[in-house]
Design a protein around this motif. Structure first.
Motif, mmCIF file in Angstrom:
data_model
loop_
_atom_site.group_PDB
_atom_site.id
_atom_site.type_symbol
_atom_site.label_atom_id
_atom_site.label_comp_id
_atom_site.label_asym_id
_atom_site.label_seq_id
_atom_site.Cartn_x
_atom_site.Cartn_y
_atom_site.Cartn_z
ATOM 1 N N UNK A 15 0.731 -1.339 0.065
ATOM 2 C CA UNK A 15 0.020 0.012 0.096
ATOM 3 C C UNK A 15 0.990 1.298 -0.226
ATOM 4 N N UNK A 16 1.940 1.181 -0.686
ATOM 5 C CA UNK A 16 2.788 2.511 -1.038
ATOM 6 C C UNK A 16 3.743 2.646 -0.038
ATOM 7 N N UNK A 17 3.905 1.819 1.034
ATOM 8 C CA UNK A 17 4.673 1.897 2.338
ATOM 9 C C UNK A 17 5.831 0.849 2.559
ATOM 10 N N UNK A 18 6.877 1.359 2.883
ATOM 11 C CA UNK A 18 7.948 0.076 3.095
ATOM 12 C C UNK A 18 7.440 -0.718 4.521
ATOM 13 N N UNK A 19 7.223 -1.927 4.503
ATOM 14 C CA UNK A 19 6.686 -2.406 5.667
ATOM 15 C C UNK A 19 7.676 -3.340 6.128
ATOM 16 N N UNK A 20 8.911 -3.800 5.672
ATOM 17 C CA UNK A 20 9.858 -4.698 5.961
ATOM 18 C C UNK A 20 11.243 -4.199 5.336
ATOM 19 N N UNK A 21 12.329 -4.179 6.107
ATOM 20 C CA UNK A 21 13.545 -3.641 5.154
ATOM 21 C C UNK A 21 14.715 -4.134 6.204
ATOM 22 N N UNK A 22 15.641 -4.911 5.432
ATOM 23 C CA UNK A 22 16.870 -5.182 5.905
ATOM 24 C C UNK A 22 18.009 -4.704 5.473
ATOM 25 N N UNK A 23 19.057 -4.150 6.227
ATOM 26 C CA UNK A 23 20.038 -3.280 5.470
ATOM 27 C C UNK A 23 21.347 -4.305 5.708
ATOM 28 N N UNK A 24 22.146 -4.258 4.677
ATOM 29 C CA UNK A 24 23.547 -4.837 4.568
ATOM 30 C C UNK A 24 24.576 -4.319 4.124
ATOM 31 N N UNK A 25 25.760 -4.720 4.437
ATOM 32 C CA UNK A 25 27.170 -3.951 3.772
ATOM 33 C C UNK A 25 27.802 -4.912 2.952
ATOM 34 N N UNK A 26 28.127 -4.562 1.498
ATOM 35 C CA UNK A 26 28.820 -5.345 0.664
ATOM 36 C C UNK A 26 30.400 -5.421 1.424
ATOM 37 N N UNK A 27 30.985 -6.522 0.939
ATOM 38 C CA UNK A 27 32.375 -6.950 1.681
ATOM 39 C C UNK A 27 33.342 -5.608 0.638
ATOM 40 N N UNK A 28 32.969 -5.479 -0.690
ATOM 41 C CA UNK A 28 33.684 -4.546 -1.521
ATOM 42 C C UNK A 28 32.856 -4.054 -2.574
ATOM 43 N N UNK A 29 32.784 -2.934 -3.283
ATOM 44 C CA UNK A 29 31.839 -2.628 -4.353
ATOM 45 C C UNK A 29 31.745 -3.517 -5.272
ATOM 46 N N UNK A 30 30.510 -3.596 -5.838
ATOM 47 C CA UNK A 30 30.179 -4.747 -6.856
ATOM 48 C C UNK A 30 30.914 -4.524 -8.102
ATOM 49 N N UNK A 31 31.581 -3.188 -8.354
ATOM 50 C CA UNK A 31 32.297 -2.778 -9.505
ATOM 51 C C UNK A 31 33.511 -3.599 -9.390
ATOM 52 N N UNK A 32 34.061 -3.537 -8.266
ATOM 53 C CA UNK A 32 35.443 -4.144 -8.125
ATOM 54 C C UNK A 32 35.294 -5.724 -8.284
ATOM 55 N N UNK A 33 34.039 -6.348 -7.832
ATOM 56 C CA UNK A 33 33.890 -7.747 -7.795
ATOM 57 C C UNK A 33 33.788 -8.195 -9.270
ATOM 58 N N UNK A 34 32.771 -7.130 -9.855
ATOM 59 C CA UNK A 34 32.571 -7.729 -11.298
ATOM 60 C C UNK A 34 33.473 -7.690 -12.438
ATOM 61 N N UNK A 35 34.327 -6.583 -12.074
ATOM 62 C CA UNK A 35 35.290 -6.281 -13.292
ATOM 63 C C UNK A 35 36.756 -6.844 -12.695
ATOM 64 N N UNK A 36 36.782 -7.171 -11.441
ATOM 65 C CA UNK A 36 38.145 -7.743 -11.078
ATOM 66 C C UNK A 36 38.067 -9.361 -10.968
ATOM 67 N N UNK A 37 37.070 -9.816 -10.926
ATOM 68 C CA UNK A 37 36.721 -11.350 -10.818
ATOM 69 C C UNK A 37 36.906 -11.655 -9.175
ATOM 70 N N UNK A 38 36.602 -10.707 -8.267
ATOM 71 C CA UNK A 38 36.778 -10.989 -7.006
ATOM 72 C C UNK A 38 35.876 -11.757 -6.208
ATOM 73 N N UNK A 39 35.756 -11.832 -4.980
ATOM 74 C CA UNK A 39 35.096 -12.849 -4.005
ATOM 75 C C UNK A 39 34.054 -11.849 -3.588
#
Length: 395
Positions: free
Chosen positions: A201-225
């Motif tokens: 109904x137009x409102x956020x009713x559940x949210x989980x906040x998480x932190x990446x180990x490293x930015x996805x750009x580094x993982x995607x382009x550098x082949x990291x974990x």
């Protein structure tokens, strides 16, 4: 209701299964390339195949043909790349849900930034590539490095990091007629976070906040974990990002569904910057991480929301107070043997060729961090293949 689910990529079985369990007629429209994937066929009334989703007119004609004998009440895009396709079908057949304009806010990075700016939400300085004078002004006034981004790709696909004006112009000119499909923005150094949400109904009713180990750009382009973990509930970043996310999603026109939204908190200024959002469940086993920690499966809850419609008084199930984390890497082995990982906190093991992935859960956030750190070291030595990802597994 009768649901037509769209997916050009294999995902969303839990959505299909919940919809069927709730008594819906469930149909799946996918591409011929995914024909042999292990879809939850027992949950489907039928499965339809098309050559590609890229031909919009062909897709509309296909659904129109199906509509002659099946009255579809909902059209749902299970994959990020299909959000605009589903919106076009809803518009054509006058079905409730995100239409063409609002769908842009969940697919087009330029539209996202412009709407965020209008809502008073901070984003990195950016510029469309329409007008040379504007681009020149941006390059002369906004400090490098910059990121050249496709407007309609997911995750880090197609992003280029640029350091000088000459380098930037060379890449911009090389785009040719595809130039207007891109934007350029300031690269913010900092930690990257994501908020995974349910909206009713137009409102956020559940949210989980998480932190990446490293930015996805580094993982995607550098082949990291790749790794991410849920924040402790008393973390100040959690309150900040939850509040911004609660403002963004209704402001972008989301009435119901699931969303994965990404932010960066600047290393130099400590401020939160909006990066992008979506109208789907996050990939890379984020759904399994959230389910392990809270007991809620985002795909399943999204199905309940879609079934009941935009005015349904959805109630979030009681959630557990544990924490979760996930780690994924490309593997040298075709079928990695993870039997040596024996910790009782392991909740889920990824079953995908040339990939190794583990999801852990614990009532202690520090224990999750400890496990991910240990696994990262072991995976780097025993399994990791330093090659760039070949598919959309982390999108």
């Amino acid at each position: 209701p009768t649901l037509l689910a769209l997916s050009s990529y294999f995902k969303g079985n839990r959505f299909l299964e919940r919809a069927k369990a709730e008594g819906c007629r469930v149909f799946l429209l996918t591409t011929e390339s995914t024909r042999h994937e292990p879809w939850a066929r027992e949950a489907l009334d039928d499965l339809f195949l098309v050559r590609t989703f890229a031909d919009r007119r062909e897709l509309i004609h296909t659904v129109a043909y199906l509509f002659r004998s099946i009255r579809f009440d909902r059209i749902v895009a299970l994959d990020d790349y299909d959000v605009e396709v589903a919106a076009a079908l809803r518009e054509h057949f006058r079905i409730d849900g995100l239409g063409d304009s609002d769908a842009r806010f969940f697919r087009d990075k330029l539209a996202m930034r412009m709407r965020a700016k209008a809502l008073g939400v901070r984003a990195p300085d950016f510029c469309p590539l329409f007008h040379d004078v504007d681009v020149t002004h941006f390059l002369e006034t906004v400090p490098a490095p910059w990121l050249l981004k496709p407007r309609a790709e997911a995750s880090a696909v197609g992003i280029r990091k640029l350091h000088t004006k000459d380098e930037a112009w060379a890449h911009i000119h090389a785009l040719g007629d595809a130039r207007s499909d891109h934007l350029i923005e300031r690269m913010i150094a900092g930690e990257m976070y994501h908020v995974d949400s349910l909206v009713s109904r137009g409102q956020v009713v559940f949210a989980v906040v998480s932190r990446y180990h490293k930015p996805l750009l580094e993982v995607a382009q550098g082949g990291g974990i790749y790794a991410t973990r849920m924040l402790p509930r008393d973390a100040k970043e959690r309150a900040t990002l939850t509040a911004i996310n609660a403002k963004l999603l209704p402001g972008f026109g989301m009435r119901l569904g699931a969303s994965h939204t990404e932010f960066i908190i600047g290393r130099d200024d400590g401020k939160a910057y909006f990066i992008e959002t979506s109208a789907r469940v996050g990939g890379a086993n984020i759904a399994e991480m959230v389910e392990g920690a809270t007991g809620l499966n985002l795909w399943s809850e999204w199905a309940k929301l879609e079934i009941e419609g935009p005015d349904f008084a959805y109630e979030v199930p009681a959630a557990k107070d544990s924490y979760g984390g996930v780690i994924i890497s490309l593997a040298r082995q075709e079928v990695p043997d993870t039997s040596s990982f024996t910790d009782p906190e392991i909740w889920y093991r990824l079953d995908k060729k040339h990939h190794i992935g583990l999801v852990v859960r614990s009532p202690d956030a520090n224990r999750v961090e400890e496990l991910l750190t240990s696994y990262m070291q072991r995976i780097a030595v025993e399994f990791h293949a330093a090659l760039p990802p070949a598919d959309r597994a982390t999108s």
